[in-house]
Design a protein around this motif. Structure first.
Motif, PDB file in Angstrom:
ATOM      1  N   ARG A  55     -16.381  55.020 -31.622  1.00 15.82           N
ATOM      2  CA  ARG A  55     -17.592  54.584 -32.324  1.00 15.82           C
ATOM      3  C   ARG A  55     -17.652  53.062 -32.373  1.00 15.82           C
ATOM      4  O   ARG A  55     -18.681  52.459 -32.090  1.00 15.82           O
ATOM      5  N   TYR A  56     -16.537  52.437 -32.735  1.00 19.66           N
ATOM      6  CA  TYR A  56     -16.491  50.983 -32.849  1.00 19.66           C
ATOM      7  C   TYR A  56     -16.864  50.334 -31.523  1.00 19.66           C
ATOM      8  O   TYR A  56     -17.658  49.393 -31.481  1.00 19.66           O
ATOM      9  N   THR A  57     -16.321  50.847 -30.442  1.00 18.81           N
ATOM     10  CA  THR A  57     -16.591  50.302 -29.109  1.00 18.81           C
ATOM     11  C   THR A  57     -18.070  50.456 -28.756  1.00 18.81           C
ATOM     12  O   THR A  57     -18.693  49.534 -28.230  1.00 18.81           O
ATOM     13  N   ALA A  58     -18.628  51.626 -29.066  1.00 20.81           N
ATOM     14  CA  ALA A  58     -20.034  51.879 -28.731  1.00 20.81           C
ATOM     15  C   ALA A  58     -20.969  51.034 -29.593  1.00 20.81           C
ATOM     16  O   ALA A  58     -21.886  50.388 -29.080  1.00 20.81           O
ATOM     17  N   VAL A  59     -20.746  51.018 -30.903  1.00 23.79           N
ATOM     18  CA  VAL A  59     -21.636  50.302 -31.818  1.00 23.79           C
ATOM     19  C   VAL A  59     -21.597  48.796 -31.570  1.00 23.79           C
ATOM     20  O   VAL A  59     -22.629  48.131 -31.584  1.00 23.79           O
ATOM     21  N   ASN A  60     -20.411  48.272 -31.313  1.00 25.44           N
ATOM     22  CA  ASN A  60     -20.269  46.830 -31.098  1.00 25.44           C
ATOM     23  C   ASN A  60     -20.415  46.422 -29.638  1.00 25.44           C
ATOM     24  O   ASN A  60     -20.189  45.267 -29.297  1.00 25.44           O
ATOM     25  N   ARG A  61     -20.770  47.389 -28.812  1.00 31.03           N
ATOM     26  CA  ARG A  61     -21.027  47.150 -27.396  1.00 31.03           C
ATOM     27  C   ARG A  61     -19.878  46.387 -26.728  1.00 31.03           C
ATOM     28  O   ARG A  61     -20.090  45.446 -25.967  1.00 31.03           O
ATOM     29  N   GLN A  62     -18.668  46.826 -27.038  1.00 28.49           N
ATOM     30  CA  GLN A  62     -17.500  46.212 -26.419  1.00 28.49           C
ATOM     31  C   GLN A  62     -17.297  46.805 -25.038  1.00 28.49           C
ATOM     32  O   GLN A  62     -17.612  47.966 -24.799  1.00 28.49           O
ATOM     33  N   ARG A  63     -16.748  45.992 -24.158  1.00 31.24           N
ATOM     34  CA  ARG A  63     -16.407  46.500 -22.826  1.00 31.24           C
ATOM     35  C   ARG A  63     -15.242  47.459 -22.957  1.00 31.24           C
ATOM     36  O   ARG A  63     -14.302  47.208 -23.698  1.00 31.24           O
TER      37      ARG A  63
END
Length: 157
Positions: A55-63
């Motif tokens: 979720r964190y990766t998706a929400v914060n648009r991290q690579r």
């Protein structure tokens, strides 16, 4: 877990944010057998942390790297098995295989391009060495011509 959904006003499991849902699962670890937890392939808390990081990766648009993406898919597959969802582990496994295939194609293409650039660099190194040799020969020839010209002019004077 139906009671937890109703208690929090969630109409279905999908309406629970992953980071909240992992906290709920963490506090109810005793609902799962050792075998079920063992089937997820890593310690319970580590698996839930990975799920929350999806979720964190998706929400914060991290690579996401290829390896982290594969880990996310494995952990999601494990979570679905843990939650006794019968269809999603199969779908996640298929998605993981498709993703692995795509990542493999990308890696092979990258390796091919790497080999091409190495060959091109090697070719240009040889060409540059040849140009350097030709330049050096031309300079040497010009110096000799200049020396000969100066000698001739000196004799005329």
């Amino acid at each position: 877990m139906q009671g937890v959904l109703e208690q929090n006003g969630w109409n279905c499991a999908e309406s629970v944010e992953l980071n909240v849902g992992t906290g709920v699962l963490r506090s109810r670890e005793n609902l799962f057998t050792e075998g079920e937890i063992g089937d997820i392939g890593k310690p319970f808390g580590e698996s839930l942390s990975s799920i929350a990081s999806i979720r964190y990766t998706a929400v914060n648009r991290q690579r996401a790297t290829a390896s982290s993406l594969e880990r996310f898919l494995q952990d999601a597959e494990g979570l679905f098995r843990l939650l006794r969802n019968e269809s999603m582990p199969l779908k996640m496994a298929q998605l993981r295989r498709t993703t692995q295939f795509s990542i493999g194609e990308i890696k092979r293409n990258k390796d091919l391009l790497g080999a091409k650039i190495t060959a091109t660099q090697r070719e240009y190194t040889f060409k540059k060495a040849e140009l350097d040799r030709m330049e050096s020969a031309a300079i040497t020839e010009m110096i000799l011509e200049d020396s000969e010209y100066q000698r001739l002019v000196g004799e005329r004077l």
